[in-house]
Scaffold this motif. Sequence first.
Motif: not given
Length: 742
Positions: A648-655
């Motif tokens: 929700q806060w760090m976004g997708w995809p995992v970067g």
Amino acid sequence: MTGWLFGLAATASIAAAQGTKSDYDRALSLEAKFAEQVTHDRVEPHWVSPTRFWYAANLGAGRREYWLVDAESGAQQVAFDHAALAGALAEATDRDRDPQRMKIDRIAPEGVDRLALRIDETWWDWDGDQLSQRDGAPVADEVQPMERSANEPSGPGGKPSPRSPDGRWRVEKRLGALVLVDTASGESFVKMAAPLRDGSYDARVAWSPDSTRFVAWENVPGGGRTVQLIESSPADELQPKLHEHQYDKPGDNLPWRRPHLFAVGDADETPLDETLWQNPWSAGDLRWKPDSSAFTFVFNQRGHQVVRLLQADAASGAVQTLIEESSPTFVHYSGEGKCWLYRIDDTDEALWTSERDGWNHLYLVDLTTGAVKRQLTRGPWVVRRVDHVDAEKREVSFRAGGVHADQDPYYEHHCRVSLDDPSVVTLTDGDGSHEAQWSPDGRWLIATYSRVDLAPVTELRRAGDGGLVVELQRGDTAALEAAGWRAPQRFVAKGRDGKTDIYGVVCRPTNFDPAKKYPVVEEHYAGPHASHCPKRFATLHRSQQFADLGFIVVQLDGMGTDHRGKAFHDVCWKNLVDGGFPDRIAWLRALAEHEPAIDLTRVGIRGTSAGGQTAMAALLHHGDFYKAAVSNCGCHDNRTDKVWWNEQWMGWPVGPHYAEQSNVTQAGKLRGDLLLIVGEMDRNVPPTATLQVVDALIKADKDFEFHFVPGAGHGAGGTYTDRRTWDFFVRKLHDVEPRREE
């Protein structure tokens, strides 16, 4: 030289006088000392007619006094002569009665001077002189409060069921397949074959109101990640136990639910166009239109940057967007009052909350076209929660934050707006955060507001215009203050940009001496899902006990948290490591300018869960300011924590930003004193999150303390953990051995 030596001696003496056994004893005694010391602090109304109610006023120590209120006139009076009734009751029951400790759970006025009272499960008649027992209850002694739920009405097609509305059809699961059964003929039709993978179908389906079609959900499996926990010291056996539970993490292949549309009989499935619902996080909240021509459902795209209300045509399977909420950062779909939807079937409209103008506001949408008919609320304030929708009156009751520009923007106020004339009526204005109780017919509200430094004040107000009818009760803290209570201080200072107000509270020891210097400890939690600094009154905030060990304890909400508008909130986007620290440090420095007793060379911080993650990050990235931290059950690395919160806060995809902000990755930057705490059976945040930090600190040759609690869950709480936390800060910030005799 003498003066300089004297100053040193005085400072040493002051330090030695803090964190002693008497400080611990005093801190631990506060809960009992402050309990039940506030009077006139609550009103629970019992409506006996549309305009009259009674309540029991709290006099403290289990004592109470009963009052009658006329809402029309605002007149309130003591319901009866308590001493006279107690005497009559004692005579009738041959049992002594304390006039202020009679427990009366029903009062029903009957005429001008006559009351029916239920006491100890027995009904009595009382006219001020004579008491007589009744055969039973009055015809009507209470009017039930109006239901003020903002949930949607459960109209046709509103709730899933295996049976069609007309009763003819039933959906069953047979050997994994979904089968439609004609209950009249017994004939059955396979609608969905048994899945090839480990998925499943729901037999509780969403039927069209005319019973000709239904939508069934296919449960599409994900990767099925599990987390294992070893319980080292189970209570029921000697040997350790292995536990495991499903726990998806950022980047994992996730399960979801796919809708399928069918007609009754032997008709084939009607394919739904999936163009607008690719890469799903979730799909749900399905509801048929009353005429059975289409159904709507809410789609949340993975990455939480797009949420749509979609409409599928029942005949063709074509899908169109009715409402779309999108953001280049995140859509806070899980927040209270965020992306809130209410369909109004009779007019084919919907209410929707959106942050599209930078603030969370209410919009009225035409569901025939998807166009916004009007924005119902607007301005630099936020809708916090919708309490009630009156579709007949076309009104919405809701709570707002920041609607009074001269008050703390986190205070909740009750408001109302018309769907046809969007002018907001603010129903409360007291300087504090409000809770409201409504009369049975909705004409009146009993509003109670408080602040950390103000005991609850309860008012009777008109629901039409918010006008004050009468103040019912005002909390009295005289006994509480006599017991040594010190009100927390509200403090406001500018944040990192020099313009934005940051709001917090300050707790000082109950024996605070302004001539002394005190270290500071920040109670820290910066989870973006909400705001966290206390706003309402309490006789004992958790910070107060800690403060009595000789600390000034603070708590505040920096940028990146909720309830202050989208720009304020967006600071957290792919940036949880920020934790609001630039605002926190600026706020603390401003506080120190107003409070000479604060020693900013001794600043500590403690937090749990997401707060545990950022408490440790304070020493990694702001070790020049924070000197000691207690990190309890911290998330530490957003790649290893729960998927729903972190994506929700760090976004997708995992970067790469996930790794860059990890406490594991950054462990070598540790400055200051750190205590890590973890519970062995934490199902919220895997204990390995903390253990991987431990491993990284060891590899970096860093000194730290570690407290592992067998059998404990998230937070690893308890008196032992609390004591270890207290002791740690006394040692590190007072530089004395805790709990010694003075």
